[in-house]
Design an enzyme around this catalytic site. Structure first.
Site, mmCIF file in Angstrom:
data_model
loop_
_atom_site.group_PDB
_atom_site.id
_atom_site.type_symbol
_atom_site.label_atom_id
_atom_site.label_comp_id
_atom_site.label_asym_id
_atom_site.label_seq_id
_atom_site.Cartn_x
_atom_site.Cartn_y
_atom_site.Cartn_z
ATOM 1 N N HIS A 288 -5.267 9.553 0.723
ATOM 2 C CA HIS A 288 -5.276 8.810 1.980
ATOM 3 C C HIS A 288 -5.999 9.460 3.170
ATOM 4 O O HIS A 288 -5.484 9.446 4.295
ATOM 5 C CB HIS A 288 -3.826 8.479 2.382
ATOM 6 C CG HIS A 288 -3.673 7.151 3.071
ATOM 7 N ND1 HIS A 288 -4.027 6.957 4.402
ATOM 8 C CD2 HIS A 288 -3.214 5.960 2.642
ATOM 9 C CE1 HIS A 288 -3.770 5.700 4.728
ATOM 10 N NE2 HIS A 288 -3.291 5.073 3.674
ATOM 11 N N HIS B 185 -6.260 3.138 -3.787
ATOM 12 C CA HIS B 185 -6.122 3.348 -2.334
ATOM 13 C C HIS B 185 -6.447 4.815 -2.003
ATOM 14 O O HIS B 185 -5.899 5.362 -1.067
ATOM 15 C CB HIS B 185 -4.703 2.963 -1.906
ATOM 16 C CG HIS B 185 -4.486 2.791 -0.434
ATOM 17 N ND1 HIS B 185 -5.390 2.137 0.389
ATOM 18 C CD2 HIS B 185 -3.462 3.177 0.388
ATOM 19 C CE1 HIS B 185 -4.927 2.144 1.631
ATOM 20 N NE2 HIS B 185 -3.768 2.765 1.661
ATOM 21 N N ASP C 212 0.815 -1.219 0.000
ATOM 22 C CA ASP C 212 0.000 0.000 0.000
ATOM 23 C C ASP C 212 0.850 1.272 0.000
ATOM 24 O O ASP C 212 2.023 1.260 0.342
ATOM 25 C CB ASP C 212 -0.877 0.040 1.265
ATOM 26 C CG ASP C 212 -2.017 -0.958 1.207
ATOM 27 O OD1 ASP C 212 -2.028 -1.803 0.285
ATOM 28 O OD2 ASP C 212 -2.893 -0.905 2.093
ATOM 29 N N ASP C 213 0.174 2.366 -0.332
ATOM 30 C CA ASP C 213 0.654 3.748 -0.176
ATOM 31 C C ASP C 213 1.665 4.225 -1.209
ATOM 32 O O ASP C 213 2.105 5.366 -1.156
ATOM 33 C CB ASP C 213 1.231 4.003 1.229
ATOM 34 C CG ASP C 213 0.182 3.934 2.331
ATOM 35 O OD1 ASP C 213 -0.956 3.534 2.042
ATOM 36 O OD2 ASP C 213 0.493 4.269 3.484
ATOM 37 N N HIS D 36 3.690 -2.266 3.153
ATOM 38 C CA HIS D 36 3.694 -0.915 2.581
ATOM 39 C C HIS D 36 5.008 -0.661 1.848
ATOM 40 O O HIS D 36 6.064 -0.741 2.477
ATOM 41 C CB HIS D 36 3.542 0.139 3.689
ATOM 42 C CG HIS D 36 2.204 0.108 4.370
ATOM 43 N ND1 HIS D 36 1.902 -0.817 5.343
ATOM 44 C CD2 HIS D 36 1.105 0.883 4.213
ATOM 45 C CE1 HIS D 36 0.655 -0.607 5.757
ATOM 46 N NE2 HIS D 36 0.153 0.415 5.099
HETATM 47 ZN ZN LIG Z 1 -2.551 3.182 3.311
#
Ligand SMILES: [Zn+2]
Length: 264
Positions: free
Chosen positions: A93, A89, A38-39, A180
């Site tokens: 955020h 995603h 993620d991210d 991540h």
């Molecule tokens: Zn995230």
């Protein structure tokens, strides 16, 4: 026909799962599992991770932040052309339960545009925060919502060895594992460093590479039956107050939530 109370209860539970149900893992008969990141994308760490995955013949799923994807279109391209899956995603955020439905829609749509033409209709809610309303919105926009069954807790101060041991111990056929390749926002700027995550992934792949085949989330879903959980999680004000941007500044949505009176 008389409906028994138990039937009604079951029907209500089925309906609830339809509305808030979120994919956490997949029931499979083969030793396959999905690593997710993620991210990102991140200009430095994502390409390093791609080489690592390639070295072990593993495929993965990247839930990207639209804003980061827009800054690093070549990295998005690299991820997709290497055969990995790309999911949404959000744009930058936020915690969805903290923003309006209209803003949630814009977050999903703006990220979708930044990921085109590589993005798939998979959504992972930022922080895993979700309400029945935001779950329905994602469903209405054609998204499957995917969270996880196993976390490496790589947003904290954990050593690579500890994360790899934990993932190795808990990995099951059908697991969806959260890592991540970038981190945003952070609880501490020091935790943003991704060197330990890369090391942990390398250890996991070298230890489990013979026992498990690592595939993308869509490939995993095609190999078995999706397992869903009633997933309604909202963050606490104390948690939002601790969050920082990677440069150490206050998290942008912390002040927004404070202004709306949710934080004191
Ligand atoms: Zn995230």
């Amino acid at each position: 026909m008389r409906l028994h109370k138990s039937t009604l209860r079951r029907t209500a539970a089925d309906l609830k799962r339809l509305v808030t149900g979120t994919i956490t893992h997949v029931s499979v008969s083969e030793p396959v599992a999905a690593l997710t990141f993620d991210d990102g994308p991140d200009a430095e760490h994502t390409p390093r991770l791609l080489s690592l995955l390639d070295r072990f013949g593993a495929a993965a799923t990247f839930f990207m932040i639209g804003e980061a994807a827009e800054k690093n279109p070549c990295v998005v391209e690299m991820v997709a052309s290497a055969g990995h899956a790309v999911g949404n995603h959000s744009w930058d955020h936020p915690s969805f339960p903290q923003i309006s439905l209209g803003e949630q829609w814009r977050q999903l749509r703006k990220c979708e545009r930044a990921l085109a033409p590589h993005g798939q209709k998979l959504f992972r809610p930022p922080f895993g925060h979700q309400t029945a309303q935001s779950r329905l919105l994602a469903w209405g926009m054609g998204y499957q919502v995917v969270t996880w069954s196993l976390v490496a807790a790589d947003w904290l101060d954990n050593e690579a060895e500890w994360m790899a041991d934990h993932v190795e111990k808990e990995m099951r056929p059908g697991s969806i594992v959260l890592f991540h390749d970038s981190l945003r926002p952070v609880l501490n700027p020091r935790y943003g460093d991704r060197g330990r995550t890369l090391k942990a992934v390398e250890l996991v792949l070298s230890r489990l590479g013979d026992q498990f085949q690592f595939v993308t989330v869509p490939q995993l879903l095609a190999r078995g039956r999706a397992q869903k959980k009633d997933w309604q999680v909202e963050g606490k004000p104390e948690f939002f107050a601790q969050l920082r941007e990677p440069d150490g500044g206050q998290w942008r949505y912390a002040s927004a939530t404070r202004m709306s009176g949710r934080l004191n």
